[in-house]
Design a protein around this motif. Sequence first.
Motif, PDB file in Angstrom:
ATOM      1  N   ALA A 137       0.842  -1.197   0.000  1.00  0.00           N
ATOM      2  CA  ALA A 137       0.000   0.000   0.000  1.00  0.00           C
ATOM      3  C   ALA A 137       0.877   1.247   0.000  1.00  0.00           C
ATOM      4  O   ALA A 137       2.067   1.195   0.336  1.00  0.00           O
ATOM      5  CB  ALA A 137      -0.932  -0.003   1.209  1.00  0.00           C
ATOM      6  N   THR A 138       0.287   2.375  -0.362  1.00  0.00           N
ATOM      7  CA  THR A 138       1.011   3.643  -0.480  1.00  0.00           C
ATOM      8  C   THR A 138       0.567   4.612   0.610  1.00  0.00           C
ATOM      9  O   THR A 138      -0.629   4.734   0.895  1.00  0.00           O
ATOM     10  CB  THR A 138       0.740   4.282  -1.855  1.00  0.00           C
ATOM     11  N   LEU A 139       1.525   5.304   1.209  1.00  0.00           N
ATOM     12  CA  LEU A 139       1.219   6.338   2.192  1.00  0.00           C
ATOM     13  C   LEU A 139       1.057   7.684   1.504  1.00  0.00           C
ATOM     14  O   LEU A 139       1.851   8.050   0.642  1.00  0.00           O
ATOM     15  CB  LEU A 139       2.330   6.441   3.237  1.00  0.00           C
ATOM     16  N   LYS A 140       0.021   8.427   1.900  1.00  0.00           N
ATOM     17  CA  LYS A 140      -0.202   9.781   1.396  1.00  0.00           C
ATOM     18  C   LYS A 140      -0.464  10.696   2.591  1.00  0.00           C
ATOM     19  O   LYS A 140      -0.967  10.252   3.630  1.00  0.00           O
ATOM     20  CB  LYS A 140      -1.392   9.823   0.439  1.00  0.00           C
ATOM     21  N   TYR A 141      -0.144  11.974   2.428  1.00  0.00           N
ATOM     22  CA  TYR A 141      -0.257  12.923   3.528  1.00  0.00           C
ATOM     23  C   TYR A 141      -1.088  14.134   3.128  1.00  0.00           C
ATOM     24  O   TYR A 141      -0.852  14.742   2.087  1.00  0.00           O
ATOM     25  CB  TYR A 141       1.137  13.369   4.000  1.00  0.00           C
ATOM     26  N   ILE A 142      -2.049  14.463   3.972  1.00  0.00           N
ATOM     27  CA  ILE A 142      -2.842  15.674   3.759  1.00  0.00           C
ATOM     28  C   ILE A 142      -1.950  16.883   4.019  1.00  0.00           C
ATOM     29  O   ILE A 142      -1.316  16.967   5.080  1.00  0.00           O
ATOM     30  CB  ILE A 142      -4.060  15.706   4.697  1.00  0.00           C
ATOM     31  N   PRO A 143      -1.850  17.836   3.098  1.00  0.00           N
ATOM     32  CA  PRO A 143      -0.986  19.001   3.295  1.00  0.00           C
ATOM     33  C   PRO A 143      -1.431  19.838   4.503  1.00  0.00           C
ATOM     34  O   PRO A 143      -2.615  19.899   4.842  1.00  0.00           O
ATOM     35  CB  PRO A 143      -1.151  19.795   1.994  1.00  0.00           C
ATOM     36  N   LEU A 144      -0.466  20.502   5.117  1.00  0.00           N
ATOM     37  CA  LEU A 144      -0.737  21.409   6.221  1.00  0.00           C
ATOM     38  C   LEU A 144      -0.573  22.852   5.771  1.00  0.00           C
ATOM     39  O   LEU A 144       0.305  23.171   4.966  1.00  0.00           O
ATOM     40  CB  LEU A 144       0.213  21.137   7.396  1.00  0.00           C
ATOM     41  N   GLN A 145      -1.410  23.705   6.310  1.00  0.00           N
ATOM     42  CA  GLN A 145      -1.266  25.142   6.105  1.00  0.00           C
ATOM     43  C   GLN A 145      -0.149  25.664   7.017  1.00  0.00           C
ATOM     44  O   GLN A 145       0.270  24.980   7.943  1.00  0.00           O
ATOM     45  CB  GLN A 145      -2.585  25.847   6.412  1.00  0.00           C
ATOM     46  N   PRO A 146       0.349  26.870   6.770  1.00  0.00           N
ATOM     47  CA  PRO A 146       1.449  27.401   7.586  1.00  0.00           C
ATOM     48  C   PRO A 146       1.164  27.410   9.091  1.00  0.00           C
ATOM     49  O   PRO A 146       2.094  27.303   9.895  1.00  0.00           O
ATOM     50  CB  PRO A 146       1.628  28.826   7.040  1.00  0.00           C
ATOM     51  N   ASP A 147      -0.120  27.533   9.484  1.00  0.00           N
ATOM     52  CA  ASP A 147      -0.434  27.553  10.906  1.00  0.00           C
ATOM     53  C   ASP A 147      -0.716  26.157  11.461  1.00  0.00           C
ATOM     54  O   ASP A 147      -1.122  26.010  12.621  1.00  0.00           O
ATOM     55  CB  ASP A 147      -1.628  28.473  11.193  1.00  0.00           C
ATOM     56  N   GLY A 148      -0.512  25.109  10.650  1.00  0.00           N
ATOM     57  CA  GLY A 148      -0.698  23.752  11.135  1.00  0.00           C
ATOM     58  C   GLY A 148      -2.119  23.242  11.059  1.00  0.00           C
ATOM     59  O   GLY A 148      -2.450  22.247  11.722  1.00  0.00           O
ATOM     60  N   THR A 149      -2.949  23.875  10.280  1.00  0.00           N
ATOM     61  CA  THR A 149      -4.315  23.404  10.068  1.00  0.00           C
ATOM     62  C   THR A 149      -4.429  22.790   8.668  1.00  0.00           C
ATOM     63  O   THR A 149      -3.481  22.829   7.885  1.00  0.00           O
ATOM     64  CB  THR A 149      -5.337  24.546  10.213  1.00  0.00           C
ATOM     65  N   MET A 150      -5.609  22.234   8.356  1.00  0.00           N
ATOM     66  CA  MET A 150      -5.839  21.630   7.049  1.00  0.00           C
ATOM     67  C   MET A 150      -7.043  22.277   6.386  1.00  0.00           C
ATOM     68  O   MET A 150      -7.985  22.671   7.064  1.00  0.00           O
ATOM     69  CB  MET A 150      -6.089  20.123   7.201  1.00  0.00           C
ATOM     70  N   ILE A 168      -5.758   9.415  11.527  1.00  0.00           N
ATOM     71  CA  ILE A 168      -5.574  10.842  11.781  1.00  0.00           C
ATOM     72  C   ILE A 168      -5.746  11.167  13.252  1.00  0.00           C
ATOM     73  O   ILE A 168      -6.596  10.600  13.938  1.00  0.00           O
ATOM     74  CB  ILE A 168      -6.573  11.667  10.922  1.00  0.00           C
ATOM     75  N   THR A 169      -4.915  12.074  13.735  1.00  0.00           N
ATOM     76  CA  THR A 169      -5.056  12.528  15.111  1.00  0.00           C
ATOM     77  C   THR A 169      -6.217  13.511  15.235  1.00  0.00           C
ATOM     78  O   THR A 169      -6.457  14.322  14.337  1.00  0.00           O
ATOM     79  CB  THR A 169      -3.758  13.186  15.607  1.00  0.00           C
ATOM     80  N   HIS A 170      -6.936  13.411  16.337  1.00  0.00           N
ATOM     81  CA  HIS A 170      -8.017  14.360  16.604  1.00  0.00           C
ATOM     82  C   HIS A 170      -7.430  15.710  17.001  1.00  0.00           C
ATOM     83  O   HIS A 170      -7.866  16.755  16.514  1.00  0.00           O
ATOM     84  CB  HIS A 170      -8.902  13.806  17.724  1.00  0.00           C
ATOM     85  N   VAL A 171      -6.422  15.668  17.876  1.00  0.00           N
ATOM     86  CA  VAL A 171      -5.750  16.885  18.345  1.00  0.00           C
ATOM     87  C   VAL A 171      -4.245  16.645  18.298  1.00  0.00           C
ATOM     88  O   VAL A 171      -3.752  15.646  18.836  1.00  0.00           O
ATOM     89  CB  VAL A 171      -6.173  17.239  19.787  1.00  0.00           C
ATOM     90  N   SER A 172      -3.504  17.551  17.683  1.00  0.00           N
ATOM     91  CA  SER A 172      -2.058  17.405  17.587  1.00  0.00           C
ATOM     92  C   SER A 172      -1.396  17.615  18.937  1.00  0.00           C
ATOM     93  O   SER A 172      -1.683  18.596  19.636  1.00  0.00           O
ATOM     94  CB  SER A 172      -1.493  18.418  16.585  1.00  0.00           C
ATOM     95  N   ASN A 173      -0.474  16.709  19.294  1.00  0.00           N
ATOM     96  CA  ASN A 173       0.243  16.841  20.562  1.00  0.00           C
ATOM     97  C   ASN A 173       1.340  17.887  20.497  1.00  0.00           C
ATOM     98  O   ASN A 173       1.960  18.200  21.515  1.00  0.00           O
ATOM     99  CB  ASN A 173       0.845  15.487  20.981  1.00  0.00           C
ATOM    100  N   VAL A 174       1.583  18.448  19.315  1.00  0.00           N
ATOM    101  CA  VAL A 174       2.587  19.501  19.153  1.00  0.00           C
ATOM    102  C   VAL A 174       1.929  20.839  18.838  1.00  0.00           C
ATOM    103  O   VAL A 174       2.187  21.842  19.505  1.00  0.00           O
ATOM    104  CB  VAL A 174       3.590  19.141  18.038  1.00  0.00           C
ATOM    105  N   LEU A 175       1.087  20.854  17.827  1.00  0.00           N
ATOM    106  CA  LEU A 175       0.509  22.101  17.341  1.00  0.00           C
ATOM    107  C   LEU A 175      -0.728  22.526  18.117  1.00  0.00           C
ATOM    108  O   LEU A 175      -1.115  23.700  18.075  1.00  0.00           O
ATOM    109  CB  LEU A 175       0.143  21.964  15.863  1.00  0.00           C
ATOM    110  N   GLY A 176      -1.366  21.579  18.796  1.00  0.00           N
ATOM    111  CA  GLY A 176      -2.627  21.889  19.455  1.00  0.00           C
ATOM    112  C   GLY A 176      -3.795  21.982  18.493  1.00  0.00           C
ATOM    113  O   GLY A 176      -4.924  22.286  18.896  1.00  0.00           O
ATOM    114  N   THR A 177      -3.556  21.713  17.210  1.00  0.00           N
ATOM    115  CA  THR A 177      -4.603  21.792  16.191  1.00  0.00           C
ATOM    116  C   THR A 177      -5.718  20.795  16.488  1.00  0.00           C
ATOM    117  O   THR A 177      -5.453  19.624  16.755  1.00  0.00           O
ATOM    118  CB  THR A 177      -4.024  21.474  14.801  1.00  0.00           C
TER     119      THR A 177
END
Length: 408
Positions: A137-150, A168-177
């Motif tokens: 299978a192939t991994l793909k990543y949803i792009p992030l905006q400069p403030d860490g949102t999508m 997908i994480t519900h809340v980022s442990n780094v960004l708080g998003t």
Amino acid sequence: MIDQEIRKQFPILSQDVNGHPLVYLDSAATAQKPIQVIEAIEKYYREYNSNVHRGVHTLGTKATDAYEEAREKVRKFINAKSMEEIIFTRGTTSAINLVAQSYGRSFLKQGDEIVLTMMEHHSNLIPWQQVAKATGATLKYIPLQPDGTMKIEEIKETITANTKFVAITHVSNVLGTINPIKDVVQIAHAIGAHVLVDGAQSVPHMKVDVQDLDCDFLAFSGHKLGAPTGIGVLYGKKEILEKMEAVEFGGEMIEFVDLYDSTWKELPWKFEGGTPIIAGAIGLGVAIDFLQSIGLDQIEKHEHELITYAIERVQNVGGFSMYGPIENRSGLITFNLEGIHPHDVATVLDTEGIAVRAGHHCAQPLMNWLNVSATARASFYLYNTKEEVDLWVKGLIKTKEYFGNVFA
């Protein structure tokens, strides 16, 4: 704000560290435990320590009842349809690995896409890397905006007809998003993909309703919501769990065994091989009782007030860089002080009795995206106060002064 009487329910917070009252700002790593949880675990070991499901004697029956009552508390807490959908694990990591090993390796194949985000904790990244290597299978990543949102548009562009699984994480442990999970689920389900939500940083801090989210899996840890370490939960929709194969084999999870073949128990015990984390599950149930006695809405409101106040206060700290969105964020601040390594920041703060985390926070791809090697993080919970925010800011200023003097 949360009543001061609630803070008194956490014995560890009354101590001094390095000659200062403890200011614990590391709850995103692990939350402190209320006295009710500590006493419940002690009571289990003192009064009815026994294995579960195996015996008919009084202690065994009492332990089994307490263990299964905890499962029902979890079910209600996240609004699952059935206790069969609640599987006790060692934590978020083991819950995600269970899904990756059982569902991922069995149902994903070459050409399928697994969609993630760059903000995933290693626990929701590495298992899917291994699945991709094993299945093609192939991994793909949803792009992030400069403030860490999508952006919803980019979520739709990333999840395609070939996407079979989204983790997908519900809340980022780094960004708080705080990610738009309901939108992600709707987009994924529209093309027939399943969704796993990493709820490690959301379930302790806000109401999470799995039926409302309509996610297929939810993983979270007990120790981040005031329960003991070593206990976690995997929620999965019954119809999916029934199709999945067990990944740990031995006692507890079997129905019938002969010399050449075996059959498994029904859900949820099919996935709970071996002696379970009995005291941990009981402690988790009591921790849930404690949180619900306060109210998740109240906890979320309290944290929002704290984070809003903290963001205002750090504006006065020169050279302070904060990562993640300003609005719609959880109760943590990941930051750097210009010219000072995060480990040095954490060390100086510790001399003031202030506990923060420093490092890559098990999110090295996100650190690379942020173009930093490490950050410091202050994370807040229901027992923190504005006074502690002030002490943290004072500590940051002292850290800058200290290193200014060292390098002067």
